[in-house]
Design a protein around this motif. Structure first.
Motif, mmCIF file in Angstrom:
data_model
loop_
_atom_site.group_PDB
_atom_site.id
_atom_site.type_symbol
_atom_site.label_atom_id
_atom_site.label_comp_id
_atom_site.label_asym_id
_atom_site.label_seq_id
_atom_site.Cartn_x
_atom_site.Cartn_y
_atom_site.Cartn_z
ATOM 1 N N VAL A 158 16.569 3.111 -3.108
ATOM 2 C CA VAL A 158 16.135 4.488 -2.834
ATOM 3 C C VAL A 158 14.999 4.540 -1.812
ATOM 4 N N ILE A 159 14.269 3.444 -1.631
ATOM 5 C CA ILE A 159 13.383 3.353 -0.463
ATOM 6 C C ILE A 159 14.262 2.867 0.681
ATOM 7 N N ASP B 179 0.833 -1.214 0.000
ATOM 8 C CA ASP B 179 0.000 0.000 0.000
ATOM 9 C C ASP B 179 0.868 1.266 0.000
ATOM 10 N N ALA B 180 1.958 1.209 0.747
ATOM 11 C CA ALA B 180 2.788 2.416 0.885
ATOM 12 C C ALA B 180 3.696 2.658 -0.320
ATOM 13 N N PHE B 181 4.234 1.585 -0.927
ATOM 14 C CA PHE B 181 5.334 1.782 -1.879
ATOM 15 C C PHE B 181 5.076 1.250 -3.294
ATOM 16 N N LEU C 253 10.356 -1.095 -4.840
ATOM 17 C CA LEU C 253 10.480 -1.997 -3.684
ATOM 18 C C LEU C 253 10.135 -3.420 -4.112
ATOM 19 N N THR C 254 11.042 -4.362 -3.801
ATOM 20 C CA THR C 254 10.811 -5.787 -4.080
ATOM 21 C C THR C 254 10.518 -6.501 -2.770
ATOM 22 N N VAL D 68 13.091 -6.461 0.431
ATOM 23 C CA VAL D 68 12.710 -6.774 1.813
ATOM 24 C C VAL D 68 12.158 -8.185 1.901
ATOM 25 N N PHE D 69 12.665 -8.963 2.856
ATOM 26 C CA PHE D 69 12.098 -10.272 3.160
ATOM 27 C C PHE D 69 10.939 -10.035 4.121
#
Ligand code: AMP
Ligand code: MG
Length: 334
Positions: free
Chosen positions: A193-194, A86-88, A93-94, A180-181
């Motif tokens: 960059v995030i 929802d945010a990114f 972002l992966t 991110v895991f």
């Protein structure tokens, strides 16, 4: 040389048809250019690995157009998935999630998890829509070389090995996605960059930094056997030797014919202290971290095409987006 397609309707439809049929197409994203294939087509995905010379133990990121497509690939039930998406998303972002059976093992290097991203680049979104299938896409460069941030970069280093490139202009982020895991204790596998601070603000819990997939494998001699010596540590690497120096410091240069790259423009008195014949460059006029990230790979490629004996690069401040820049620089210098 590869054929270059553009953003017109006919070309987008053509890219979609080629991808659905199992062909490779290099595509623009907001991070770097990707080498895409239908994620459900094992032969097509295999061709990505051969075009890049990428070891099969290095899993791919699957790019999606919609929430429905994510649910086809992965278990999205963890509450942190929804918060982060929802945010990114769409964005750089992966998210690494438990995989569903229909994702071929070659995509995830046999792991029970799959890395998924919904990109924001408008042309990439149109290509995904035209293809109608999720697209597995690593960076569109030979394995270990500097990532491409323009269609010309892809042409320069893969043009002889792939048939088609879609030109979507220069990439807005310039470094690869944050990975991110997703778990109760979420882990940052690759900075981008995030930033970690951005993630923690959304999740409300600490996000620990963890080694990436390949680095973990390299620690394990047997699993790492597929990696030729040095293959791993040297990543994002130009051919010319790269040496780093501390942020705000002055480089110690003994040799002639070097290039020096500063984070920001320096005044002439400082530059006058460098050995004669040294050429200076900067990544951003005023050291803006986002601009540094956007330009760093393009400058590395450009310097690699000139005859410098070596290149000295100032590190970014080790916070925010600078963490991602320093991560890539330290690999380029290895
Ligand atoms: P690239 O697309 O070339 O930027 O590389 C994708 C990277 O994503 C890989 O090198 C891995 O580090 C990471 N990755 C992809 N899938 C997974 C996964 N299932 N688990 C952990 N890391 C992954
Ligand atoms: Mg890559």
């Amino acid at each position: 040389m590869a054929e270059i397609l553009t953003a017109n309707e006919t070309d987008i439809a053509r890219a979609g048809t080629l991808l659905r049929a199992g062909e490779l197409v290099a595509v623009p994203t907001e991070t770097v250019y990707g080498l895409a294939a239908n994620a459900f087509c094992e032969i097509a995905v295999r061709n990505i690995f051969s075009a890049k010379g990428r070891p099969f133990i290095d899993p791919l990121i699957v790019h999606v157009h919609s929430a429905e497509q994510v649910a086809e690939l992965a278990d999205v039930s963890h509450p942190f998935f929804k918060k982060l998406a929802d945010a990114f998303w769409p964005g750089p972002l992966t998210l690494v999630l438990p995989k569903k059976d229909r994702v071929p093992a070659i995509v995830t290097a046999g792991e029970p998890t799959v890395a998924v991203r919904m990109p924001a680049h408008p042309l990439m979104r149109e290509i995904l829509r035209a293809a109608g299938v999720p697209l597995a896409a690593p960076s569109a460069n030979p394995f270990g070389y500097v990532s491409p941030t323009t269609a010309q970069h892809v042409q320069d280093s893969l043009g002889e090995r792939i048939p088609t490139i879609v030109d979507g202009g220069a990439c807005a982020c310039g470094v690869e996605s944050t990975i991110v895991f997703v778990a109760d204790e979420p882990r940052l596998l690759r900075p981008g960059v995030i930033t970690r601070e951005n993630l923690e603000a959304v999740l409300g819990v600490p996000v620990a930094t963890e080694k990436g997939h390949l680095e973990k494998l390299a620690d394990d001699a047997t699993a790492g056997a597929q990696l030729a010596p040095g293959m791993l540590k040297k990543h994002y690497s130009p051919r010319i030797p790269v040496k780093l120096f501390a942020h705000g410091a002055f480089p110690q240069i003994e040799c002639a014919g070097c290039a020096v790259v500063f984070q920001a423009r320096k005044n002439p008195e400082i530059l006058a202290k460098l050995p004669a014949g040294t050429q200076c460059f900067w990544l951003s006029e005023d050291g803006d971290a986002a601009e540094v990230a956007r330009t760093v790979f393009a400058l590395l490629r450009r310097l690699d095409g000139e005859n410098f004996s070596s290149v000295f690069i100032e590190k970014a401040p080790d916070s925010g987006i600078g963490v991602a820049v320093n991560d890539r620089l330290s690999r380029a210098a290895n």
